[in-house]
Design an enzyme around this catalytic site. Sequence first.
Site, short mmCIF file in Angstrom:
data_model
loop_
_atom_site.label_atom_id
_atom_site.label_comp_id
_atom_site.label_asym_id
_atom_site.label_seq_id
_atom_site.Cartn_x
_atom_site.Cartn_y
_atom_site.Cartn_z
N GLY A 93 108.82 -9.98 -33.25
CA GLY A 93 108.45 -9.07 -33.74
C GLY A 93 108.18 -7.39 -34.44
N HIS A 94 107.77 -7.78 -35.67
CA HIS A 94 108.19 -6.06 -36.17
C HIS A 94 106.77 -5.42 -35.74
CE1 HIS A 94 110.88 -8.15 -38.36
NE2 HIS A 94 111.28 -9.17 -37.37
N THR A 134 119.69 -17.10 -31.71
CA THR A 134 118.27 -18.26 -32.57
C THR A 134 118.74 -19.28 -33.27
OG1 THR A 134 115.81 -18.29 -33.13
CG2 THR A 134 117.61 -16.89 -34.64
N ASP A 156 115.42 -6.62 -32.97
CA ASP A 156 114.26 -5.26 -32.28
C ASP A 156 115.63 -4.19 -32.83
OD1 ASP A 156 112.54 -6.95 -30.65
OD2 ASP A 156 114.13 -7.04 -29.34
N LYS A 211 113.71 -3.32 -37.76
CA LYS A 211 113.67 -3.83 -39.36
C LYS A 211 112.11 -3.81 -39.76
CE LYS A 211 114.55 -7.42 -37.63
NZ LYS A 211 114.88 -7.71 -36.07
N GLY A 216 111.77 8.71 -35.23
CA GLY A 216 110.47 8.34 -34.83
C GLY A 216 109.56 6.80 -35.32
N GLN A 255 115.02 -11.09 -36.27
CA GLN A 255 115.98 -11.44 -35.68
C GLN A 255 116.93 -10.18 -35.75
OE1 GLN A 255 114.50 -14.61 -36.21
NE2 GLN A 255 113.35 -13.88 -34.87
P1 GDP Z 1 112.11 -5.03 -35.14
O1 GDP Z 1 112.00 -6.29 -34.44
O2 GDP Z 1 113.46 -5.00 -35.88
O3 GDP Z 1 111.21 -4.58 -36.34
O4 GDP Z 1 112.07 -3.68 -34.32
P2 GDP Z 1 110.78 -3.82 -33.19
O5 GDP Z 1 109.93 -3.76 -33.92
O6 GDP Z 1 110.80 -5.55 -32.51
O7 GDP Z 1 111.16 -3.00 -31.89
C1 GDP Z 1 111.71 -1.99 -32.27
C2 GDP Z 1 110.53 0.19 -31.84
O8 GDP Z 1 111.20 0.82 -31.52
C3 GDP Z 1 109.41 -0.20 -32.18
O9 GDP Z 1 108.32 -0.26 -31.06
C4 GDP Z 1 109.51 0.61 -33.43
O10 GDP Z 1 108.20 1.27 -33.91
C5 GDP Z 1 110.25 1.83 -32.31
N1 GDP Z 1 110.58 2.87 -33.85
C6 GDP Z 1 111.59 2.50 -34.76
N2 GDP Z 1 112.19 3.19 -35.49
C7 GDP Z 1 111.66 4.29 -34.28
C8 GDP Z 1 112.98 5.02 -34.01
O11 GDP Z 1 113.66 5.81 -35.15
N3 GDP Z 1 112.37 5.82 -32.89
C9 GDP Z 1 111.31 5.78 -32.13
N4 GDP Z 1 111.59 6.25 -31.12
N5 GDP Z 1 111.23 4.60 -31.87
C10 GDP Z 1 111.79 3.63 -33.29
P1 IMO Z 2 113.42 -9.75 -34.23
O1 IMO Z 2 112.48 -9.89 -35.11
C1 IMO Z 2 115.15 -10.11 -30.59
C2 IMO Z 2 116.18 -14.27 -28.92
C3 IMO Z 2 115.63 -14.31 -27.45
C4 IMO Z 2 116.70 -15.23 -27.20
C5 IMO Z 2 117.15 -16.46 -28.29
C6 IMO Z 2 116.29 -17.48 -28.62
O2 IMO Z 2 111.42 -9.04 -33.58
O3 IMO Z 2 114.32 -8.69 -34.35
P2 IMO Z 2 114.36 -18.23 -30.06
O4 IMO Z 2 112.91 -17.75 -28.85
O5 IMO Z 2 114.39 -17.77 -31.18
O6 IMO Z 2 114.52 -19.52 -29.82
O7 IMO Z 2 115.05 -17.56 -28.76
O8 IMO Z 2 117.05 -15.01 -29.23
N1 IMO Z 2 115.03 -13.80 -29.69
C7 IMO Z 2 115.07 -12.40 -30.48
N2 IMO Z 2 115.63 -11.13 -29.80
N3 IMO Z 2 114.73 -9.92 -31.26
C8 IMO Z 2 114.30 -11.27 -31.88
O9 IMO Z 2 112.65 -11.49 -32.70
C9 IMO Z 2 114.06 -12.16 -31.07
N4 IMO Z 2 114.05 -13.56 -32.11
C10 IMO Z 2 114.62 -14.41 -30.73
O10 IMO Z 2 115.39 -13.08 -27.06
O11 IMO Z 2 117.03 -14.09 -26.41
MG MG Z 3 110.83 -7.09 -32.79
#
Ligand code: GDP
Ligand code: IMO
Ligand code: MG
Length: 427
Positions: free
Chosen positions: A40-41, A238, A13, A16, A414, A223
């Site tokens: 979840g991207h 994971t 999270d 990416k 942002g 991840q």
């Molecule tokens: P990922 O799994 O690495 O792709 O990250 P996630 O999408 O799960 O979580 C990142 C969250 O932060 C998402 O809701 C993005 O839209 C948001 N985000 C990404 N870059 C920025 C930033 O620079 N500022 C803010 N405020 N939000 C951001």
């Molecule tokens: P993105 O790509 C954050 C965590 C789970 C748990 C561990 C194992 O959005 O960054 P799993 O279901 O993979 O066997 O769970 O890994 N986890 C993540 N945490 N971002 C993710 O993906 C994750 N995918 C798995 O919360 O701790």
């Molecule tokens: Mg994510």
Amino acid sequence: MPSTVIVGTQWGDEGKGKVTDFLAERADVVVRYQGGNNAGHTVVVGEEEFRLRLVPSGILYPEKLCLLGNGMVIDPEALVTEMEELEARGVSTANLRISDRAHLILPYHKRLDELEEMGRGKGKIGTTGRGIGPAYNDKSARIGIRTADLLDPAEFHEKLKANVELKNHYLKQVFGVEGFSAAAIEERVLALAEKFKDRITDTSVVLHDALRAGKNILFEGAQGTFLDLDHGTYPFVTSSHPTAGGACIGSGVGPTAITKVIGVVKAYTTRVGSGPFPTELRDSIGDRLRERGHEFGTVTGRPRRCGWLDAVMLRYAARVSGLTGIAITKLDVLDGLDTVKICTGYRIKGEVTEYFPASLKAVESAEPVYEELPGWSESIGAATRLEDLPANTRRYLDRIAELIGVPIILVSVGQRRNQTLVLEDLF
Ligand code: GDP
Ligand code: IMO
Ligand code: MG
């Protein structure tokens, strides 16, 4: 013809999806190489927010080729749902290709994920419940079923029958629960496969052809480093390899094909699920980061644990993935803090170390050694160049780059595409 791996440097999270989408504008091919719909991207385009799970974050550009690599585990239910959701929102999935060597997540994997977690009691990992671990277990036990098997119904029938027998025995003997009907799974999965079987191909060949044609390739990690099966906080990890080496194994290219590795670094640290977290803040600052950063899981909606930036972790991530550049995200979330802290070492049994220990007990007992820097009161979300940032923000960035020993190439302030500062051109 650069081919660039994008990896999470923390516990996932990091942003990416946002970074991949931003860089994808000038790429030709975007490849996911591990994980499944545990990812979840989030990508924001204009007023629209997309939450991608299996599909690479390049899909929002209609002309980019998007590949699901062999290192992934694919739930046909989740894949069809995601493709249909995207199509319904006007996003074409015509350029999506799926490796014939990727493994399938089937209903019994999800059930086992749930039951095995319950069985762990206090030691639960906090998985996403998507069947990821059990599917990778079958892969390493050499009994997994691959997407290629969907193209040969007789083969699929035999493999599924053998697997369901085995799983039903396990479900009954160990957990005392009812098993599954192989015929019902077969019917459902083959019906789902009708919607994507024309995309199943040898994606390693597709990738190789693209490389030979001088195309720009982005490998989108899911991840993060500390969730890597080998390099993460085992067993709270994971079951795949998010680190850069995973890109080769999970997509079918050799290490010589990779030219750059970008580590995505959230400006603070978060973790969802269980396991040690040395810089975790269980106070009002942690709550503030969670609220301002909207730190709630994309996949499960769980609140993410929040803490200060940890340079011990980042140096480790730089080493195991050979980072050539870093992308800092969510810097705007730190706006308005009097001071910001960076952890530079861990005090364990009275000794300070700069290395991330293998022993979870040691990580749990680690007392972070902090460096405190002045914060900034300004809102930085409108910045478009480095020079627009307050002096203290730049000082924070400089210190991060110095502590990790890797240059910053991009800064995100942002969610939107235009809230991205490019410090060094990638292509
Ligand atoms: P990922 O799994 O690495 O792709 O990250 P996630 O999408 O799960 O979580 C990142 C969250 O932060 C998402 O809701 C993005 O839209 C948001 N985000 C990404 N870059 C920025 C930033 O620079 N500022 C803010 N405020 N939000 C951001
Ligand atoms: P993105 O790509 C954050 C965590 C789970 C748990 C561990 C194992 O959005 O960054 P799993 O279901 O993979 O066997 O769970 O890994 N986890 C993540 N945490 N971002 C993710 O993906 C994750 N995918 C798995 O919360 O701790
Ligand atoms: Mg994510």
